[in-house]
Write a protein that holds these residues in place. Sequence first.
Motif, PDB file in Angstrom:
ATOM      1  N   ILE A 109      17.700  36.136  -4.192  1.00 52.11           N
ATOM      2  CA  ILE A 109      17.754  37.370  -3.854  1.00 52.11           C
ATOM      3  C   ILE A 109      18.922  37.410  -3.014  1.00 52.11           C
ATOM      4  CG2 ILE A 109      16.712  39.300  -2.779  1.00 52.11           C
ATOM      5  CD1 ILE A 109      14.055  38.358  -4.032  1.00 52.11           C
ATOM      6  N   LYS A 110      18.998  36.517  -1.713  1.00 52.57           N
ATOM      7  CA  LYS A 110      19.810  36.689  -0.750  1.00 52.57           C
ATOM      8  C   LYS A 110      21.320  36.438  -1.005  1.00 52.57           C
ATOM      9  CE  LYS A 110      17.777  37.228   3.211  1.00 52.57           C
ATOM     10  NZ  LYS A 110      18.041  38.292   4.303  1.00 52.57           N
ATOM     11  N   VAL A 111      21.230  35.683  -2.261  1.00 53.62           N
ATOM     12  CA  VAL A 111      22.682  35.223  -2.688  1.00 53.62           C
ATOM     13  C   VAL A 111      23.362  36.338  -3.499  1.00 53.62           C
ATOM     14  CG1 VAL A 111      23.893  33.720  -4.199  1.00 53.62           C
ATOM     15  CG2 VAL A 111      22.389  32.831  -2.578  1.00 53.62           C
ATOM     16  N   ASP A 112      22.259  36.976  -4.341  1.00 51.73           N
ATOM     17  CA  ASP A 112      22.797  38.176  -5.227  1.00 51.73           C
ATOM     18  C   ASP A 112      22.962  39.547  -4.749  1.00 51.73           C
ATOM     19  OD1 ASP A 112      23.215  39.676  -7.611  1.00 51.73           O
ATOM     20  OD2 ASP A 112      21.278  39.876  -8.075  1.00 51.73           O
ATOM     21  N   ASP A 113      22.229  40.013  -3.494  1.00 44.42           N
ATOM     22  CA  ASP A 113      22.470  41.137  -2.666  1.00 44.42           C
ATOM     23  C   ASP A 113      21.745  41.152  -1.390  1.00 44.42           C
ATOM     24  OD1 ASP A 113      23.387  44.251  -3.223  1.00 44.42           O
ATOM     25  OD2 ASP A 113      21.164  44.449  -2.474  1.00 44.42           O
ATOM     26  N   PRO A 114      22.746  40.805  -0.388  1.00 46.64           N
ATOM     27  CA  PRO A 114      22.196  40.568   0.967  1.00 46.64           C
ATOM     28  C   PRO A 114      21.488  41.695   1.386  1.00 46.64           C
ATOM     29  CG  PRO A 114      24.656  39.859   0.782  1.00 46.64           C
ATOM     30  CD  PRO A 114      24.194  40.391  -0.521  1.00 46.64           C
ATOM     31  N   GLY A 115      20.296  41.357   2.160  1.00 45.58           N
ATOM     32  CA  GLY A 115      19.605  42.140   2.878  1.00 45.58           C
ATOM     33  C   GLY A 115      18.000  41.787   2.698  1.00 45.58           C
ATOM     34  N   PRO A 116      17.028  42.648   2.826  1.00 43.72           N
ATOM     35  CA  PRO A 116      15.808  42.257   2.941  1.00 43.72           C
ATOM     36  C   PRO A 116      15.257  41.620   1.680  1.00 43.72           C
ATOM     37  CG  PRO A 116      15.937  44.332   4.065  1.00 43.72           C
ATOM     38  CD  PRO A 116      17.166  43.939   3.189  1.00 43.72           C
ATOM     39  N   VAL A 117      14.420  40.547   1.705  1.00 42.22           N
ATOM     40  CA  VAL A 117      13.983  40.008   0.567  1.00 42.22           C
ATOM     41  C   VAL A 117      12.873  40.666  -0.170  1.00 42.22           C
ATOM     42  CG1 VAL A 117      12.801  38.021  -0.457  1.00 42.22           C
ATOM     43  CG2 VAL A 117      14.592  37.581   1.280  1.00 42.22           C
ATOM     44  N   LEU A 118      11.899  41.162   0.912  1.00 41.80           N
ATOM     45  CA  LEU A 118      10.648  41.903   0.242  1.00 41.80           C
ATOM     46  C   LEU A 118      11.123  43.529   0.429  1.00 41.80           C
ATOM     47  CD1 LEU A 118       7.814  40.163   2.231  1.00 41.80           C
ATOM     48  CD2 LEU A 118       8.322  39.922  -0.160  1.00 41.80           C
ATOM     49  N   PHE A 119      10.546  44.202  -0.490  1.00 36.68           N
ATOM     50  CA  PHE A 119      10.561  45.635  -0.548  1.00 36.68           C
ATOM     51  C   PHE A 119       9.107  46.050  -0.442  1.00 36.68           C
ATOM     52  CE2 PHE A 119      10.209  49.442  -3.269  1.00 36.68           C
ATOM     53  CZ  PHE A 119      11.056  50.246  -2.630  1.00 36.68           C
ATOM     54  N   THR A 120       8.929  47.123   0.625  1.00 37.10           N
ATOM     55  CA  THR A 120       7.402  47.452   0.884  1.00 37.10           C
ATOM     56  C   THR A 120       7.363  49.064   0.428  1.00 37.10           C
ATOM     57  OG1 THR A 120       8.038  48.109   2.946  1.00 37.10           O
ATOM     58  CG2 THR A 120       7.125  45.868   2.513  1.00 37.10           C
ATOM     59  N   GLN A 121       6.544  49.563  -0.273  1.00 39.15           N
ATOM     60  CA  GLN A 121       6.372  51.046  -0.449  1.00 39.15           C
ATOM     61  C   GLN A 121       4.768  51.528   0.085  1.00 39.15           C
ATOM     62  OE1 GLN A 121       6.895  51.433  -4.622  1.00 39.15           O
ATOM     63  NE2 GLN A 121       9.040  52.565  -4.375  1.00 39.15           N
ATOM     64  N   LYS A 122       4.736  52.748   0.520  1.00 38.18           N
ATOM     65  CA  LYS A 122       3.454  53.444   0.883  1.00 38.18           C
ATOM     66  C   LYS A 122       2.591  53.522  -0.703  1.00 38.18           C
ATOM     67  CE  LYS A 122       2.850  57.178   2.590  1.00 38.18           C
ATOM     68  NZ  LYS A 122       2.657  58.341   3.817  1.00 38.18           N
ATOM     69  N   ARG A 123       1.525  52.880  -0.818  1.00 40.86           N
ATOM     70  CA  ARG A 123       0.816  53.113  -2.231  1.00 40.86           C
ATOM     71  C   ARG A 123      -0.613  53.736  -1.982  1.00 40.86           C
ATOM     72  NH1 ARG A 123       3.323  51.358  -7.155  1.00 40.86           N
ATOM     73  NH2 ARG A 123       5.215  50.575  -6.689  1.00 40.86           N
ATOM     74  N   VAL A 124      -1.272  54.281  -3.172  1.00 46.10           N
ATOM     75  CA  VAL A 124      -2.686  54.579  -2.866  1.00 46.10           C
ATOM     76  C   VAL A 124      -3.472  53.696  -3.459  1.00 46.10           C
ATOM     77  CG1 VAL A 124      -4.074  56.597  -3.764  1.00 46.10           C
ATOM     78  CG2 VAL A 124      -1.754  57.053  -3.687  1.00 46.10           C
ATOM     79  N   GLY A 125      -4.344  53.334  -2.246  1.00 45.38           N
ATOM     80  CA  GLY A 125      -5.645  52.115  -2.600  1.00 45.38           C
ATOM     81  C   GLY A 125      -6.586  52.807  -2.929  1.00 45.38           C
ATOM     82  N   LYS A 126      -7.894  52.010  -2.791  1.00 43.29           N
ATOM     83  CA  LYS A 126      -9.432  52.452  -3.179  1.00 43.29           C
ATOM     84  C   LYS A 126      -9.743  53.595  -2.291  1.00 43.29           C
ATOM     85  CE  LYS A 126     -13.872  50.672  -3.263  1.00 43.29           C
ATOM     86  NZ  LYS A 126     -14.719  49.192  -3.116  1.00 43.29           N
ATOM     87  N   ASN A 127     -10.383  54.616  -3.076  1.00 45.14           N
ATOM     88  CA  ASN A 127     -10.568  56.028  -2.338  1.00 45.14           C
ATOM     89  C   ASN A 127      -9.644  56.724  -1.661  1.00 45.14           C
ATOM     90  OD1 ASN A 127     -13.295  55.430  -3.025  1.00 45.14           O
ATOM     91  ND2 ASN A 127     -13.645  54.070  -1.168  1.00 45.14           N
ATOM     92  N   LYS A 128      -8.283  56.365  -2.304  1.00 41.29           N
ATOM     93  CA  LYS A 128      -6.943  57.077  -1.895  1.00 41.29           C
ATOM     94  C   LYS A 128      -6.668  56.690  -0.496  1.00 41.29           C
ATOM     95  CE  LYS A 128      -8.325  61.272  -4.805  1.00 41.29           C
ATOM     96  NZ  LYS A 128      -9.839  60.966  -4.689  1.00 41.29           N
TER      97      LYS A 128
END
Length: 240
Positions: free
Chosen positions: A69-88
């Motif tokens: 990932i780093k070689v292909d497109d420099p930047g953070p390796v992980l991507f985070t998103q706010k998602r809906v879990g159990k009981n919203k």
Amino acid sequence: MEGKKVVFIEDSNDKENADGARGHLEAVGISRYKAGIYEKCVKRVLDVILSGLGLIVLSPAFLVIVISIKVDDPGPVLFTQKRVGKNKKYFKLHKFRSMKMATPHDVPTHMLDNPDQYITKVGTFMRRTSIDEIPQVFDIFVGNMSIIGPRPALWNQDVLIAERDKYNANDVKPGLTGWAQINGRDELEIPDKARLDGDYVKKISFLFDVKCFIGTIISVIKHDGIVEGGTGEIHKKEQK
């Protein structure tokens, strides 16, 4: 809206949400879903054991993917998103970053104009093989997700959230994979996806989870149901 039953109210004055609709959620009651013994106890034990082993076994692969990932497109390796879990209840979902740094955040792939332009070369391979989902093994280990369950919705996918509430599908932990994932995945319209998630809730058991797990392996090998941009991209092509 945590722990409450909701419906989607259309309102042209609201901003367009991640499902491409204008409106908002309104509470109409309290969820009365009751989990069984398997879901409350056995399922969690299995999640901890299997995800813990997965983190150990997959650690060498993590290193290779990180470098790629780093070689292909420099930047953070992980991507985070706010998602809906159990009981919203909201939680942060983790993925290996498969899209370029310039990609709009918190926008579902199906709402992007020509989504392929945002995907990196390594990302194309990861998404076809679902490798980008591997970091969610950590989300399972800490208890935000389960191995099997409805895929977690984005926090602003109001239509999907409301549809799932009809079937108590927001009252169980979201999963790395699930019944809907092996029965159409990206090709499913929201009502169909929610109905399949509801079918899973009705049938939750060890044997049904095993069936979903085996089905996932087969789907990944065959690349079933993978459509970049999902139903939104399918509709664009139909219109053209």
